[in-house]
Motif scaffolding. Sequence first.
Motif, PDB file in Angstrom:
ATOM      1  N   MET A 161       0.847  -1.204   0.000  1.00 19.96           N
ATOM      2  CA  MET A 161       0.000   0.000   0.000  1.00 19.96           C
ATOM      3  C   MET A 161       0.881   1.252   0.000  1.00 19.96           C
ATOM      4  SD  MET A 161      -3.207  -0.876   2.508  1.00 19.96           S
ATOM      5  CE  MET A 161      -2.206  -1.373   3.891  1.00 19.96           C
ATOM      6  N   GLN A 162       1.486   1.511  -1.145  1.00 15.55           N
ATOM      7  CA  GLN A 162       2.372   2.657  -1.265  1.00 15.55           C
ATOM      8  C   GLN A 162       1.579   3.959  -1.330  1.00 15.55           C
ATOM      9  OE1 GLN A 162       5.769   2.664  -1.278  1.00 15.55           O
ATOM     10  NE2 GLN A 162       5.652   0.483  -0.801  1.00 15.55           N
ATOM     11  N   ALA A 163       2.138   5.018  -0.718  1.00 12.88           N
ATOM     12  CA  ALA A 163       1.533   6.347  -0.818  1.00 12.88           C
ATOM     13  C   ALA A 163       1.671   6.858  -2.245  1.00 12.88           C
ATOM     14  CB  ALA A 163       2.225   7.301   0.154  1.00 12.88           C
ATOM     15  N   THR A 164       0.667   7.572  -2.716  1.00 19.47           N
ATOM     16  CA  THR A 164       0.692   8.157  -4.050  1.00 19.47           C
ATOM     17  C   THR A 164       0.353   9.629  -3.950  1.00 19.47           C
ATOM     18  OG1 THR A 164      -1.630   7.551  -4.382  1.00 19.47           O
ATOM     19  CG2 THR A 164       0.037   5.993  -5.168  1.00 19.47           C
ATOM     20  N   SER A 165       0.568  10.369  -5.036  1.00 15.51           N
ATOM     21  CA  SER A 165       0.233  11.789  -5.045  1.00 15.51           C
ATOM     22  C   SER A 165      -1.278  11.970  -4.937  1.00 15.51           C
ATOM     23  CB  SER A 165       0.750  12.445  -6.319  1.00 15.51           C
ATOM     24  OG  SER A 165       0.114  11.873  -7.454  1.00 15.51           O
ATOM     25  N   LEU A 166      -1.684  13.129  -4.450  1.00 20.96           N
ATOM     26  CA  LEU A 166      -3.099  13.385  -4.197  1.00 20.96           C
ATOM     27  C   LEU A 166      -3.937  13.267  -5.469  1.00 20.96           C
ATOM     28  CD1 LEU A 166      -5.432  14.260  -2.405  1.00 20.96           C
ATOM     29  CD2 LEU A 166      -4.681  16.631  -2.662  1.00 20.96           C
ATOM     30  N   SER A 189      -3.708  11.359  -7.911  1.00 19.98           N
ATOM     31  CA  SER A 189      -3.915   9.985  -8.382  1.00 19.98           C
ATOM     32  C   SER A 189      -4.236   9.032  -7.236  1.00 19.98           C
ATOM     33  CB  SER A 189      -2.663   9.498  -9.127  1.00 19.98           C
ATOM     34  OG  SER A 189      -1.525   9.524  -8.277  1.00 19.98           O
ATOM     35  N   ALA A 190      -4.672   9.575  -6.107  1.00 23.28           N
ATOM     36  CA  ALA A 190      -4.813   8.778  -4.884  1.00 23.28           C
ATOM     37  C   ALA A 190      -6.076   7.936  -4.863  1.00 23.28           C
ATOM     38  CB  ALA A 190      -4.806   9.701  -3.674  1.00 23.28           C
ATOM     39  N   HIS A 191      -5.940   6.772  -4.239  1.00 21.15           N
ATOM     40  CA  HIS A 191      -7.058   5.900  -3.898  1.00 21.15           C
ATOM     41  C   HIS A 191      -7.193   5.847  -2.377  1.00 21.15           C
ATOM     42  CE1 HIS A 191      -6.383   4.513  -8.018  1.00 21.15           C
ATOM     43  NE2 HIS A 191      -7.561   3.911  -7.982  1.00 21.15           N
ATOM     44  N   ALA A 192      -8.389   5.535  -1.914  1.00 21.63           N
ATOM     45  CA  ALA A 192      -8.613   5.283  -0.496  1.00 21.63           C
ATOM     46  C   ALA A 192      -7.959   3.963  -0.099  1.00 21.63           C
ATOM     47  CB  ALA A 192     -10.110   5.239  -0.204  1.00 21.63           C
ATOM     48  N   LEU A 193      -7.910   3.705   1.204  1.00 17.58           N
ATOM     49  CA  LEU A 193      -7.451   2.412   1.677  1.00 17.58           C
ATOM     50  C   LEU A 193      -8.389   1.311   1.180  1.00 17.58           C
ATOM     51  CD1 LEU A 193      -6.573   3.149   5.422  1.00 17.58           C
ATOM     52  CD2 LEU A 193      -4.942   2.710   3.568  1.00 17.58           C
ATOM     53  N   ARG A 238     -11.483  17.909  -2.259  1.00 18.14           N
ATOM     54  CA  ARG A 238     -12.224  17.804  -1.004  1.00 18.14           C
ATOM     55  C   ARG A 238     -11.704  16.731  -0.031  1.00 18.14           C
ATOM     56  NH1 ARG A 238     -15.013  22.428  -0.163  1.00 18.14           N
ATOM     57  NH2 ARG A 238     -16.213  23.027  -2.009  1.00 18.14           N
ATOM     58  N   GLU A 239     -10.836  15.831  -0.500  1.00 18.53           N
ATOM     59  CA  GLU A 239     -10.464  14.700   0.360  1.00 18.53           C
ATOM     60  C   GLU A 239      -8.963  14.621   0.621  1.00 18.53           C
ATOM     61  OE1 GLU A 239     -13.768  11.326  -0.180  1.00 18.53           O
ATOM     62  OE2 GLU A 239     -12.696  11.759  -2.048  1.00 18.53           O
ATOM     63  N   SER A 240      -8.290  15.776   0.627  1.00 19.68           N
ATOM     64  CA  SER A 240      -6.852  15.764   0.925  1.00 19.68           C
ATOM     65  C   SER A 240      -6.583  15.319   2.358  1.00 19.68           C
ATOM     66  CB  SER A 240      -6.242  17.140   0.675  1.00 19.68           C
ATOM     67  OG  SER A 240      -6.862  18.135   1.482  1.00 19.68           O
ATOM     68  N   GLY A 241      -7.501  15.621   3.301  1.00 18.11           N
ATOM     69  CA  GLY A 241      -7.322  15.181   4.677  1.00 18.11           C
ATOM     70  C   GLY A 241      -7.376  13.671   4.806  1.00 18.11           C
ATOM     71  N   VAL A 242      -8.264  13.037   4.048  1.00 17.39           N
ATOM     72  CA  VAL A 242      -8.347  11.572   4.038  1.00 17.39           C
ATOM     73  C   VAL A 242      -7.056  10.987   3.475  1.00 17.39           C
ATOM     74  CG1 VAL A 242      -9.640   9.584   3.173  1.00 17.39           C
ATOM     75  CG2 VAL A 242     -10.852  11.687   3.782  1.00 17.39           C
ATOM     76  N   HIS A 289      -4.526   8.517   5.487  1.00 16.56           N
ATOM     77  CA  HIS A 289      -4.243   7.192   4.944  1.00 16.56           C
ATOM     78  C   HIS A 289      -2.744   6.992   4.710  1.00 16.56           C
ATOM     79  CE1 HIS A 289      -8.580   6.298   3.337  1.00 16.56           C
ATOM     80  NE2 HIS A 289      -8.531   6.538   4.638  1.00 16.56           N
ATOM     81  N   ASN A 290      -2.044   8.047   4.304  1.00 14.69           N
ATOM     82  CA  ASN A 290      -0.605   7.915   4.098  1.00 14.69           C
ATOM     83  C   ASN A 290       0.135   7.719   5.425  1.00 14.69           C
ATOM     84  OD1 ASN A 290      -0.722   8.043   1.336  1.00 14.69           O
ATOM     85  ND2 ASN A 290      -0.263  10.232   1.216  1.00 14.69           N
ATOM     86  N   LEU A 291      -0.301   8.363   6.494  1.00 12.00           N
ATOM     87  CA  LEU A 291       0.292   8.120   7.804  1.00 12.00           C
ATOM     88  C   LEU A 291       0.046   6.680   8.243  1.00 12.00           C
ATOM     89  CD1 LEU A 291      -0.607  11.458   9.633  1.00 12.00           C
ATOM     90  CD2 LEU A 291       1.675  10.696   8.926  1.00 12.00           C
ATOM     91  N   LEU A 292      -1.155   6.171   7.971  1.00 12.32           N
ATOM     92  CA  LEU A 292      -1.447   4.778   8.290  1.00 12.32           C
ATOM     93  C   LEU A 292      -0.606   3.830   7.439  1.00 12.32           C
ATOM     94  CD1 LEU A 292      -5.333   4.932   8.601  1.00 12.32           C
ATOM     95  CD2 LEU A 292      -3.726   4.458  10.455  1.00 12.32           C
ATOM     96  N   ARG A 293      -0.483   4.119   6.151  1.00 13.26           N
ATOM     97  CA  ARG A 293       0.331   3.267   5.289  1.00 13.26           C
ATOM     98  C   ARG A 293       1.768   3.179   5.803  1.00 13.26           C
ATOM     99  NH1 ARG A 293      -2.938   5.973   1.008  1.00 13.26           N
ATOM    100  NH2 ARG A 293      -4.143   4.353  -0.057  1.00 13.26           N
TER     101      ARG A 293
END
Length: 350
Positions: free
Chosen positions: A1-6, A8-12, A329-333, A337-341
Amino acid sequence: MQATSLDSAHALPARCYIGEAMLEMEQATVFAQSWQLVAHCGQLAEPGDHVVEQIGKVPVLIVRGQDRVLRAFPNVCRHRAGPLALCNGKGARSLQCKYHGWTYTLEGQLRSAPEMQGAQDFEVGDIRLPPLRVHEWQGLVFVSLDDEVPAFDEVYAGIVERIAPIDLSTMRFERRESYDIACNWKVYVDNFLEGYHLPHVHPGLSQLLDYRAYDTELFAWHSLQSSPLRDAGDRYGEGEAFYYQIYPNIMLNILPGRLQTNRVLPLGAERCRVEFDFFYAQDDNAQARIAADAEFSDEVQLEDIAICEAVQRGLASGTYDAGRLCPKRESGVWHFHNLLRAAYSRAANE
């Protein structure tokens, strides 16, 4: 579960929200490796005042010493793991294990151990409770189990300056409301972290906030959603609403004259408890603000509970994996998620 740029981001993926194995890992790598809100200073005002809490799997005791220094220890006797306190209390003169009566000072030094005179090489003075990191901030008390957790001032950097002239330390605790919710703890945090759902889920709150001016800012260990208030009336007056989420499970909802702290506590893989503590400025408008706030806050929480429980059912349905996030609208999510990853990756490499 690699972090990606905002952009192109997917949720967990859905698997992160179901199953006890996932929660077991998070208790050790997320909750036990972060600063956790455990009390407010009013609960620990005088020597001997103490609070019993749980962080991950560790029972924790926070106590004000005779020297007025605040300390935290595992709520675990060094003899055979009995509890030193069973509930919150006031004015204790010592900490006595409820199993066999071993007694410690409020500073954590063993003072007496009944009937241990015949034990070879046993010295009362050699035994102390292991200290935990504790920090008081703006009338709130936090504990960290792990010495590797970043310094508290790094995690909460800039909040006091950003919300000025609001002064959280002058606000007085009024009440606690708790809600048990049939969803994974992260579902509730995800929901908090975006205003995308406001027009669809919160008609009353949408009238209070200016959705067009709703903004999200990202920091190392927390994010801030803010919006100008409009038509706030007797509830909050003029000003701005600040919605802070501090990794992993703490929220500070700050409006003029009011602080609401939220703790999201897992009760199981698909259940959590959200505790809301309400604090108010002690000014001429306090009573009117408290009365108007109570009904409105409950309305918003019931709306959030309904949608979070529905989302959990969707995650557990087997028909969902990981959807795209809305960059606007979902940069906080994405940030959460990146901190969790990162935490999941550390756990996988241990």
